[in-house]
Design a protein around this motif. Sequence first.
Motif, PDB file in Angstrom:
ATOM      1  N   GLN A 193     -15.831  -1.519  21.077  1.00 33.30           N
ATOM      2  CA  GLN A 193     -16.790  -1.356  19.995  1.00 33.30           C
ATOM      3  C   GLN A 193     -17.623  -0.091  20.153  1.00 33.30           C
ATOM      4  O   GLN A 193     -17.995   0.551  19.180  1.00 33.30           O
ATOM      5  N   ASP A 194     -17.885   0.324  21.393  1.00 38.49           N
ATOM      6  CA  ASP A 194     -18.693   1.512  21.627  1.00 38.49           C
ATOM      7  C   ASP A 194     -17.875   2.802  21.557  1.00 38.49           C
ATOM      8  O   ASP A 194     -18.390   3.891  21.811  1.00 38.49           O
ATOM      9  N   GLY A 195     -16.587   2.690  21.222  1.00 43.21           N
ATOM     10  CA  GLY A 195     -15.734   3.867  21.097  1.00 43.21           C
ATOM     11  C   GLY A 195     -15.006   4.255  22.360  1.00 43.21           C
ATOM     12  O   GLY A 195     -14.181   5.168  22.336  1.00 43.21           O
ATOM     13  N   SER A 196     -15.264   3.588  23.475  1.00 50.05           N
ATOM     14  CA  SER A 196     -14.575   3.908  24.730  1.00 50.05           C
ATOM     15  C   SER A 196     -13.183   3.282  24.740  1.00 50.05           C
ATOM     16  O   SER A 196     -12.955   2.247  24.115  1.00 50.05           O
ATOM     17  N   TYR A 229      -9.294 -17.595  26.171  1.00 49.34           N
ATOM     18  CA  TYR A 229      -9.956 -17.625  24.864  1.00 49.34           C
ATOM     19  C   TYR A 229     -11.061 -16.580  24.881  1.00 49.34           C
ATOM     20  O   TYR A 229     -11.894 -16.546  25.793  1.00 49.34           O
ATOM     21  N   VAL A 230     -11.025 -15.691  23.902  1.00 49.27           N
ATOM     22  CA  VAL A 230     -12.027 -14.629  23.780  1.00 49.27           C
ATOM     23  C   VAL A 230     -12.860 -14.933  22.543  1.00 49.27           C
ATOM     24  O   VAL A 230     -12.337 -14.976  21.423  1.00 49.27           O
ATOM     25  N   GLU A 231     -14.159 -15.136  22.745  1.00 52.28           N
ATOM     26  CA  GLU A 231     -15.036 -15.564  21.649  1.00 52.28           C
ATOM     27  C   GLU A 231     -15.285 -14.442  20.653  1.00 52.28           C
ATOM     28  O   GLU A 231     -15.378 -14.695  19.448  1.00 52.28           O
ATOM     29  N   GLU A 232     -15.379 -13.219  21.125  1.00 52.97           N
ATOM     30  CA  GLU A 232     -15.624 -12.111  20.204  1.00 52.97           C
ATOM     31  C   GLU A 232     -15.035 -10.838  20.782  1.00 52.97           C
ATOM     32  O   GLU A 232     -15.255 -10.502  21.937  1.00 52.97           O
ATOM     33  N   ASP A 233     -14.269 -10.129  19.940  1.00 52.99           N
ATOM     34  CA  ASP A 233     -13.661  -8.870  20.334  1.00 52.99           C
ATOM     35  C   ASP A 233     -13.362  -8.081  19.069  1.00 52.99           C
ATOM     36  O   ASP A 233     -13.660  -8.544  17.957  1.00 52.99           O
TER      37      ASP A 233
END
Length: 724
Positions: free
Chosen positions: A408-411, A431-435
Amino acid sequence: MADSPATRSPILLLFMAICLLASSLAAAETPEVRIGVLSHRGDEATLRNWSPTADYLSRVIPEYHFIIVPLDFREIEPAVRDGTVDFLLVNPGIYVNMEVRYRISRIVILNNLINNRASNVFGGVIFTRSDRKDIRKLEDLRGKNLMAVDKTSLGGFQMTWKELEKIGINPYEDTESLQFGGTHDAVVQAVQHGKADVGTVRTGILENLAEGGTTAAGEFRILGEKKNARYPFSHSTQLYPEWPFSQLQHTPAQLARRVAVALLQMSPLEPAAQWGEYAGWTTPLEYQPVHDLLRDLHLPPYDRPERFTLSDAIEKYWYWLLITMAFLLFMLVMTSWVVRLNQALKKSKSMLERQHNLILDSVADGIYGVDLQGNATFINKAVTEITGWRAKDLIGSNQHQLLHHTRQDGSPNPGTECPVYLTFREGKPRYVEEDLFWRRDGNSIPVEYSSTPIRNEQGDIVGSVVVFRDISARKQAAEADRQYQMELAHVARLSTMGEMASGMAHELNQPLTAIATSADACIRLLESGTPPTDKVVDVLETISTQARRAGGIIQQLRQFVRKEEPRHTQVQINQLIEEVLLLLEPEIRKAGIRVVRDLDTEIPLVHAQHIQIDQVILNLIRNAIEAMSEIDEGKRILTLRTRSAGGNAVITSIEDTGPGADRELQDKLFDPFVTSKSHGMGLGLSISMAIINAHNGNLYYDAQGHKGAIFRFTLPVSEASNEQ
């Protein structure tokens, strides 16, 4: 063969010498007939034993002069092929080979003399020295040194080979070494002197050497010894027909018949028989056992496959052909049945695949498979609808490089840290809650997803399957709810300030009045002409103190009622409590409440929104003030505590000595619009709960073992405090 030449009478020797002289004189005038004899014990022994037989034939058939030609194992075939001999006396194995290759034919068979008994069969004997404790049975030959007479020696090797094959020992592969001595005597001497562990010779050799004094009785141990009442010699193999006397193809048939008759008429007392150590001759036996042995060992003449015609196959295997045809007919029927089943299975498989695809495409969540190289193997329709990537773009391509390449930060997001890769590498679902996933148009979408390993029938991991969902709408709703909660909290703060307005006006009036009075006093002192400096300073200090007090109250009011940006900072809970107590001091004093501060000065900082936590503390303290209005004034005590919870959180407690909450109301305290007050709206605790939950903390009511009410809330410690 029981008597050696050394023991015969001088008269017999003289007779033989005369016969030899007479034969030599006659040889110059008569045709020469050459008898090739296998020299299995050396040329000297062969000439000594068989020359009297040749002299006997020369005497019985005076038209010809017969001589003995000793042949070792390698000289026999060239002699037969080139016709340098007319008759052949060899072991049955060599005879069978020559019979097949060069069409020689046996006319009589040797009748050997064994312990004064005639025998027309012989065998092989396998032996070792009797002092070898490690070799007691045939199975012990594995890994030992074996010496035989010659590869073509029937009694001195081939019979032994056949016996070893029966117990699973190949003399060429399972022994440490296989040597050939050339003669039977050489094999016996090699074992006798320890040059070989085990030897094999034809039967009768060991007994003859022991009788002649070459070996001692009991010096050798027979391995795999067989018992036969009609055969007195020790033997380790089955018995086979004795040596045949054979004619070659170029030998005249009339001469062969006369030789056969002469040999069959030989008396056992004939000197030639005694020198040859045999009991005469007999009619030929069946040599099929020898053929079978050579065929089983794939030895000449059976070392090449025979020509086998179609007619031979039909004649020999007609019943197998019928069975084969019936089997082929059965297989044809079964094949047609299997083909029909296979077609039905393909049709069912196609239907299942269509149903599978329909089921996948009917799911609103995106689903795609990944192999062990990270390439997509299948996708459903929702993947295209959510990401814009088509099946031809994804399938066979690296899914991480298309969907998950940047944070999300561009990296950059390295593949080694990708949860999808880690799933099939570690074999654990995730399980990934947010990506973030990246669309085909270059925009990102927030997603939640699960990644589960896929295993084949053997249980090996072959990839993973990913199920993801676009959570943009949910995040927007969460943001709208957060904004609503902030607005509601702000309204609640304004409402609270409205309720506290009279008390705050009184609280501000006191310092303002003090400032005005002190200012008047300072003016009068200055107008007196010579004002005392110390008194003027005291009055000015009073004005300054009261002004700062009023300013602090006004600043706290402004901070409390303003809208705060949704950002967290590191705050000290004890400081927030003091700020709230400053605002509530008029109410506390008016209600006659004694405040007890039990604040831990060592608690770490927490990561929170300053104003929102102020609002929680203010709501809980005002509830405690209102709860204690119903009890006697001297019993009204408000206790404020702070403690560290294991270094990971800070616990804040607001305790009062009021009547506490009713049991029926305790489970609903934090629900909206639930209150025990006649004039309250029931939003204070609900708003406080929402604020604490948004901070990943916990707010709860604790009534155990306490008269009154205790509200506690926890806040997680900031990362900066943990690093300290």
